[in-house]
Write a protein that holds these residues in place. Structure first.
Motif, PDB file in Angstrom:
ATOM      1  N   VAL A  14      12.232 -31.660  64.737  1.00  0.00           N
ATOM      2  CA  VAL A  14      13.332 -31.429  65.970  1.00  0.00           C
ATOM      3  C   VAL A  14      12.381 -31.226  67.285  1.00  0.00           C
ATOM      4  O   VAL A  14      12.669 -31.800  68.365  1.00  0.00           O
ATOM      5  N   LEU A  15      11.471 -30.323  67.242  1.00  0.00           N
ATOM      6  CA  LEU A  15      10.589 -30.159  68.493  1.00  0.00           C
ATOM      7  C   LEU A  15       9.661 -31.325  68.656  1.00  0.00           C
ATOM      8  O   LEU A  15       9.449 -31.798  70.020  1.00  0.00           O
ATOM      9  N   ASP A  16       9.179 -32.051  67.718  1.00  0.00           N
ATOM     10  CA  ASP A  16       8.491 -33.458  68.081  1.00  0.00           C
ATOM     11  C   ASP A  16       9.399 -34.318  68.713  1.00  0.00           C
ATOM     12  O   ASP A  16       9.067 -35.001  69.991  1.00  0.00           O
ATOM     13  N   GLN A  17      10.828 -34.571  68.430  1.00  0.00           N
ATOM     14  CA  GLN A  17      11.559 -35.504  68.894  1.00  0.00           C
ATOM     15  C   GLN A  17      12.017 -35.176  70.247  1.00  0.00           C
ATOM     16  O   GLN A  17      12.363 -35.921  71.310  1.00  0.00           O
ATOM     17  N   LYS A  57       0.496 -53.126  62.828  1.00  0.00           N
ATOM     18  CA  LYS A  57       0.680 -53.127  61.557  1.00  0.00           C
ATOM     19  C   LYS A  57       1.788 -52.278  60.901  1.00  0.00           C
ATOM     20  O   LYS A  57       1.520 -51.279  60.068  1.00  0.00           O
ATOM     21  N   LEU A  58       3.047 -52.454  61.784  1.00  0.00           N
ATOM     22  CA  LEU A  58       4.089 -51.638  61.314  1.00  0.00           C
ATOM     23  C   LEU A  58       4.409 -51.446  59.954  1.00  0.00           C
ATOM     24  O   LEU A  58       4.718 -50.347  59.401  1.00  0.00           O
ATOM     25  N   TRP A  59       4.452 -52.615  59.375  1.00  0.00           N
ATOM     26  CA  TRP A  59       4.888 -52.739  57.866  1.00  0.00           C
ATOM     27  C   TRP A  59       4.097 -51.671  57.163  1.00  0.00           C
ATOM     28  O   TRP A  59       4.306 -51.128  56.100  1.00  0.00           O
ATOM     29  N   PHE A  60       2.556 -51.659  57.496  1.00  0.00           N
ATOM     30  CA  PHE A  60       1.746 -50.806  56.674  1.00  0.00           C
ATOM     31  C   PHE A  60       2.031 -49.472  56.811  1.00  0.00           C
ATOM     32  O   PHE A  60       1.929 -48.754  55.798  1.00  0.00           O
ATOM     33  N   PHE A  61       2.488 -49.048  58.002  1.00  0.00           N
ATOM     34  CA  PHE A  61       2.816 -47.472  58.253  1.00  0.00           C
ATOM     35  C   PHE A  61       4.063 -47.224  57.662  1.00  0.00           C
ATOM     36  O   PHE A  61       4.280 -46.168  57.146  1.00  0.00           O
ATOM     37  N   VAL A  62       5.108 -48.072  57.583  1.00  0.00           N
ATOM     38  CA  VAL A  62       6.288 -47.709  57.064  1.00  0.00           C
ATOM     39  C   VAL A  62       6.139 -47.594  55.498  1.00  0.00           C
ATOM     40  O   VAL A  62       6.722 -46.850  54.891  1.00  0.00           O
ATOM     41  N   LEU A  63       5.294 -48.512  54.925  1.00  0.00           N
ATOM     42  CA  LEU A  63       4.809 -48.513  53.380  1.00  0.00           C
ATOM     43  C   LEU A  63       4.323 -47.185  53.249  1.00  0.00           C
ATOM     44  O   LEU A  63       4.573 -46.422  52.186  1.00  0.00           O
ATOM     45  N   ILE A  64       3.279 -46.809  53.829  1.00  0.00           N
ATOM     46  CA  ILE A  64       2.294 -45.690  53.667  1.00  0.00           C
ATOM     47  C   ILE A  64       3.372 -44.337  53.709  1.00  0.00           C
ATOM     48  O   ILE A  64       3.356 -43.455  52.843  1.00  0.00           O
ATOM     49  N   THR A  65       4.240 -44.280  54.882  1.00  0.00           N
ATOM     50  CA  THR A  65       5.192 -43.406  55.001  1.00  0.00           C
ATOM     51  C   THR A  65       6.198 -43.020  53.923  1.00  0.00           C
ATOM     52  O   THR A  65       6.615 -42.041  53.521  1.00  0.00           O
ATOM     53  N   ILE A  66       6.637 -44.048  53.444  1.00  0.00           N
ATOM     54  CA  ILE A  66       7.506 -44.223  52.140  1.00  0.00           C
ATOM     55  C   ILE A  66       6.985 -43.622  51.114  1.00  0.00           C
ATOM     56  O   ILE A  66       7.462 -42.528  50.563  1.00  0.00           O
ATOM     57  N   ILE A  67       5.830 -43.880  50.817  1.00  0.00           N
ATOM     58  CA  ILE A  67       4.861 -43.272  49.777  1.00  0.00           C
ATOM     59  C   ILE A  67       4.772 -41.863  49.942  1.00  0.00           C
ATOM     60  O   ILE A  67       4.988 -41.106  48.954  1.00  0.00           O
ATOM     61  N   ALA A  68       4.142 -41.440  51.037  1.00  0.00           N
ATOM     62  CA  ALA A  68       4.215 -40.327  51.627  1.00  0.00           C
ATOM     63  C   ALA A  68       5.467 -39.354  51.376  1.00  0.00           C
ATOM     64  O   ALA A  68       5.153 -38.113  50.784  1.00  0.00           O
ATOM     65  N   LEU A  69       6.411 -39.611  51.795  1.00  0.00           N
ATOM     66  CA  LEU A  69       7.706 -39.145  51.770  1.00  0.00           C
ATOM     67  C   LEU A  69       8.311 -39.086  50.339  1.00  0.00           C
ATOM     68  O   LEU A  69       9.455 -38.513  50.156  1.00  0.00           O
ATOM     69  N   THR A  70       7.874 -39.633  49.402  1.00  0.00           N
ATOM     70  CA  THR A  70       8.175 -39.586  47.973  1.00  0.00           C
ATOM     71  C   THR A  70       7.224 -38.552  47.349  1.00  0.00           C
ATOM     72  O   THR A  70       7.513 -37.663  46.684  1.00  0.00           O
ATOM     73  N   VAL A  71       5.810 -38.705  47.687  1.00  0.00           N
ATOM     74  CA  VAL A  71       4.927 -37.751  46.898  1.00  0.00           C
ATOM     75  C   VAL A  71       4.796 -36.183  47.546  1.00  0.00           C
ATOM     76  O   VAL A  71       4.840 -35.527  46.753  1.00  0.00           O
ATOM     77  N   GLY A  95       7.147 -32.743  57.792  1.00  0.00           N
ATOM     78  CA  GLY A  95       7.853 -32.517  59.241  1.00  0.00           C
ATOM     79  C   GLY A  95       6.993 -33.774  59.984  1.00  0.00           C
ATOM     80  O   GLY A  95       7.521 -34.334  60.790  1.00  0.00           O
ATOM     81  N   GLY A  96       5.653 -33.824  60.105  1.00  0.00           N
ATOM     82  CA  GLY A  96       4.889 -34.525  61.064  1.00  0.00           C
ATOM     83  C   GLY A  96       5.070 -36.052  60.448  1.00  0.00           C
ATOM     84  O   GLY A  96       5.542 -36.923  61.534  1.00  0.00           O
ATOM     85  N   THR A  97       5.070 -36.225  59.439  1.00  0.00           N
ATOM     86  CA  THR A  97       5.124 -37.706  58.976  1.00  0.00           C
ATOM     87  C   THR A  97       6.611 -38.075  59.202  1.00  0.00           C
ATOM     88  O   THR A  97       6.722 -39.389  59.678  1.00  0.00           O
ATOM     89  N   ILE A  98       7.886 -37.461  58.927  1.00  0.00           N
ATOM     90  CA  ILE A  98       9.087 -37.657  59.550  1.00  0.00           C
ATOM     91  C   ILE A  98       9.348 -37.961  60.928  1.00  0.00           C
ATOM     92  O   ILE A  98       9.616 -38.934  61.322  1.00  0.00           O
ATOM     93  N   GLY A  99       8.493 -36.865  61.722  1.00  0.00           N
ATOM     94  CA  GLY A  99       8.599 -37.105  63.376  1.00  0.00           C
ATOM     95  C   GLY A  99       8.099 -38.308  63.753  1.00  0.00           C
ATOM     96  O   GLY A  99       8.890 -39.375  64.410  1.00  0.00           O
ATOM     97  N   ASN A 100       6.839 -38.882  63.314  1.00  0.00           N
ATOM     98  CA  ASN A 100       6.257 -40.086  63.599  1.00  0.00           C
ATOM     99  C   ASN A 100       7.100 -41.376  62.879  1.00  0.00           C
ATOM    100  O   ASN A 100       7.203 -42.485  63.514  1.00  0.00           O
ATOM    101  N   PHE A 101       7.677 -41.198  61.761  1.00  0.00           N
ATOM    102  CA  PHE A 101       8.425 -42.150  61.185  1.00  0.00           C
ATOM    103  C   PHE A 101       9.675 -42.684  61.929  1.00  0.00           C
ATOM    104  O   PHE A 101      10.056 -43.833  62.027  1.00  0.00           O
ATOM    105  N   ILE A 102      10.179 -41.532  62.520  1.00  0.00           N
ATOM    106  CA  ILE A 102      11.469 -41.628  63.214  1.00  0.00           C
ATOM    107  C   ILE A 102      11.164 -42.831  64.259  1.00  0.00           C
ATOM    108  O   ILE A 102      11.758 -43.691  64.713  1.00  0.00           O
ATOM    109  N   ARG A 104       8.569 -44.837  64.649  1.00  0.00           N
ATOM    110  CA  ARG A 104       8.263 -46.233  64.223  1.00  0.00           C
ATOM    111  C   ARG A 104       9.274 -47.000  63.937  1.00  0.00           C
ATOM    112  O   ARG A 104       9.434 -48.294  64.204  1.00  0.00           O
ATOM    113  N   VAL A 105      10.363 -46.539  63.020  1.00  0.00           N
ATOM    114  CA  VAL A 105      11.591 -47.214  62.526  1.00  0.00           C
ATOM    115  C   VAL A 105      12.553 -47.524  63.994  1.00  0.00           C
ATOM    116  O   VAL A 105      12.915 -48.575  64.212  1.00  0.00           O
ATOM    117  N   ARG A 106      12.604 -46.482  64.582  1.00  0.00           N
ATOM    118  CA  ARG A 106      13.576 -46.667  65.853  1.00  0.00           C
ATOM    119  C   ARG A 106      12.995 -47.627  67.042  1.00  0.00           C
ATOM    120  O   ARG A 106      13.718 -48.280  67.785  1.00  0.00           O
TER     121      ARG A 106
END
Length: 155
Positions: A14-17, A57-71, A95-102, A104-106
């Motif tokens: 929330v603070l990040d966004q 390389k957006l696809w790369f960051f999305v893939l890494i983020t999905i892995i990170a948000l699973t692990v 939290g930081g991963t989700i903030g930047n992921f939002i 990248r996706v948006r």
């Protein structure tokens, strides 16, 4: 305790966004405000990681983020009763991963704004701060807590 970790994650996101929203609403792209010798605010669009590596390389960051948000959530749940250095560190990383992921996706890029003036360093955001503090907590845990426990077991 999982509620505490959920709150750390939520506050980080929330603070990040909120800061990113304020910057986009109040600072023109490329503009710098708050001239002082320590830190200024400069709105940039970052299509890569730190220092804009792997730009575009957006696809790369999305893939890494999905892995990170699973692990990382799995690791947090599995270690929920361990050291606070480990669990709070993992929560900040999530939290930081989700903030930047939002972003990248948006937006297909990450909004960055904090520019250090006393050293040459990439412009960063609140999510990056959460990630950095989280990684520092993990290193502290691994070196000083888990490392000490392993050393004591070997004696």
């Amino acid at each position: 305790m999982m509620i505490l970790y959920g709150l750390v994650i939520l506050i980080s996101v929330v603070l990040d966004q909120l800061v990113k929203w304020w910057v986009v609403q109040n600072i023109s792209l490329g503009e710098t405000i708050g001239q002082n010798p320590i830190m200024t605010l400069t709105f940039i669009k970052n299509e890569g990681a730190a220092w804009s590596i792997l730009e575009g390389k957006l696809w790369f960051f999305v893939l890494i983020t999905i892995i990170a948000l699973t692990v990382f959530p799995y690791m947090l749940y599995k270690n929920r009763n361990n050291s606070k250095w480990l669990t709070v560190g993992l929560s900040l990383i999530i939290g930081g991963t989700i903030g930047n992921f939002i972003d990248r996706v948006r937006l297909n890029y990450v909004v960055d704004m904090f520019q250090t003036e006393f050293i040459r360093f990439p412009i960063f955001n609140v999510a990056d701060v959460a990630l950095s503090i989280g990684v520092a907590c993990l290193f502290f845990y691994l070196i000083f807590i888990e490392g000490k426990e392993r050393s004591n077991k070997l004696k």
